[in-house]
Design a protein around this motif. Sequence first.
Motif, mmCIF file in Angstrom:
data_model
loop_
_atom_site.group_PDB
_atom_site.id
_atom_site.type_symbol
_atom_site.label_atom_id
_atom_site.label_comp_id
_atom_site.label_asym_id
_atom_site.label_seq_id
_atom_site.Cartn_x
_atom_site.Cartn_y
_atom_site.Cartn_z
ATOM 1 N N GLU A 87 0.854 -1.181 0.000
ATOM 2 C CA GLU A 87 0.000 0.000 0.000
ATOM 3 C C GLU A 87 0.891 1.232 0.000
ATOM 4 O O GLU A 87 1.810 1.342 0.803
ATOM 5 N N ARG A 88 0.622 2.142 -0.911
ATOM 6 C CA ARG A 88 1.416 3.369 -0.952
ATOM 7 C C ARG A 88 1.099 4.225 0.266
ATOM 8 O O ARG A 88 -0.052 4.377 0.643
ATOM 9 N N THR A 89 2.140 4.774 0.853
ATOM 10 C CA THR A 89 1.959 5.643 2.006
ATOM 11 C C THR A 89 1.473 7.010 1.543
ATOM 12 O O THR A 89 1.500 7.330 0.352
ATOM 13 N N PHE A 90 1.063 7.831 2.494
ATOM 14 C CA PHE A 90 0.598 9.175 2.168
ATOM 15 C C PHE A 90 1.710 9.970 1.481
ATOM 16 O O PHE A 90 1.470 10.668 0.495
ATOM 17 N N GLY A 91 2.930 9.833 1.964
ATOM 18 C CA GLY A 91 4.060 10.549 1.374
ATOM 19 C C GLY A 91 4.324 10.124 -0.064
ATOM 20 O O GLY A 91 4.650 10.957 -0.914
ATOM 21 N N GLU A 92 4.198 8.836 -0.343
ATOM 22 C CA GLU A 92 4.395 8.352 -1.713
ATOM 23 C C GLU A 92 3.308 8.874 -2.636
ATOM 24 O O GLU A 92 3.575 9.235 -3.780
#
Length: 55
Positions: free
Chosen positions: A25-30
């Motif tokens: 899952e992509r993080t918020f930063g990504e």
Amino acid sequence: MRSTLAALIALSIASFGLSACHPHERTFGEKVQDTLDPPKGPVEKAGRAVDRATK
């Protein structure tokens, strides 16, 4: 011709090893990075995917 074939074989072996990685899952930063500074082509997109897979 041989160098092209050798490069293609090396690339397929390398990508086979990466295919075993599970997508995360992509993080918020990504997500923010991809929105503000999207990859400028398939090579940069692949580079980010490899970088994130090896963290």
